[in-house]
Design a protein around this motif. Structure first.
Motif, short mmCIF file in Angstrom:
data_model
loop_
_atom_site.label_atom_id
_atom_site.label_comp_id
_atom_site.label_asym_id
_atom_site.label_seq_id
_atom_site.Cartn_x
_atom_site.Cartn_y
_atom_site.Cartn_z
N LEU A 1 -5.78 4.67 -4.50
CA LEU A 1 -5.68 4.19 -3.74
C LEU A 1 -5.62 3.22 -4.09
O LEU A 1 -4.55 2.36 -3.94
N ARG A 2 -4.74 2.87 -5.87
CA ARG A 2 -3.78 1.82 -6.58
C ARG A 2 -2.07 2.35 -5.61
O ARG A 2 -1.84 1.38 -5.49
N ARG A 3 -2.21 3.26 -5.70
CA ARG A 3 -0.55 4.10 -5.54
C ARG A 3 -0.26 3.67 -4.31
O ARG A 3 0.66 3.03 -3.66
N GLY A 4 -1.70 4.05 -3.39
CA GLY A 4 -1.01 4.06 -1.80
C GLY A 4 -0.79 2.25 -1.45
O GLY A 4 -0.08 2.87 -0.69
N ALA A 5 -1.76 1.30 -1.38
CA ALA A 5 -2.09 0.20 -1.88
C ALA A 5 -0.99 -1.14 -2.01
O ALA A 5 -0.02 -1.21 -0.90
N GLU A 6 -0.03 -0.29 -3.46
CA GLU A 6 0.97 -0.67 -3.69
C GLU A 6 2.04 -0.58 -3.04
O GLU A 6 3.04 -1.29 -2.31
N ALA B 1 -3.67 -3.02 3.04
CA ALA B 1 -3.73 -2.05 2.23
C ALA B 1 -4.67 -1.29 1.31
O ALA B 1 -4.89 0.13 2.40
N GLU B 2 -4.95 -1.98 0.94
CA GLU B 2 -6.52 -1.79 -0.15
C GLU B 2 -7.59 -1.19 0.96
O GLU B 2 -7.95 0.20 0.47
#
Length: 130
Positions: free
Chosen positions: A73-78, A88-89
């Motif tokens: 989740l964190r990587r994709g949102a970034e 994005a998140e």
């Protein structure tokens, strides 16, 4: 993907492959751009749902990258911040993570993988299986 990439790159294919048909971010059509693969070429395909039954038969070797859902989740949102902005998140939390859970439940990619790599710590991937 099957007729533009996988069949042409198979051992009995023409080698005339289209590497990208519709760009998912820009929606630009690249289906007329043909790449000629040599007879000894190796095709490496990267895809989130790559072991789906309709395409799984095309793979000679399967590598599954695993990461904790929070990490994903964190990587994709970034990564998607530039085009999705403040959404994005939410996009990853409400769409991509549920899709991944459904894929894992229905397809069982861990049982299909030749190698499973824990990619939670990006700088230190670890082989989990294989």
């Amino acid at each position: 993907m099957t007729t533009l990439l996988l069949q042409p790159c198979s051992s009995h294919g023409s080698g005339r492959a289209v590497l990208c048909s519709i760009d998912p971010l820009t929606q630009a059509d690249h289906s007329s751009v043909v790449t000629i693969a040599s007879s000894d070429a190796v095709l490496v395909v990267d895809g989130v749902f790559a072991f789906r039954p309709e395409i799984n038969e095309h793979w000679d070797f399967r590598i599954r990258l695993e990461a904790l859902p929070e990490t994903s989740l964190r990587r994709g949102a970034e990564r998607d911040q530039d085009w999705a902005g403040s959404e994005a998140e939410a996009l990853h939390h409400e769409r991509y993570l549920p899709a991944e859970r459904l894929y894992v439940a229905e397809v069982g990619p861990l049982r299909l993988a030749d190698v499973v790599i824990d990619n939670t710590v990006f700088s230190r991937p670890q082989i989990m299986q294989g």
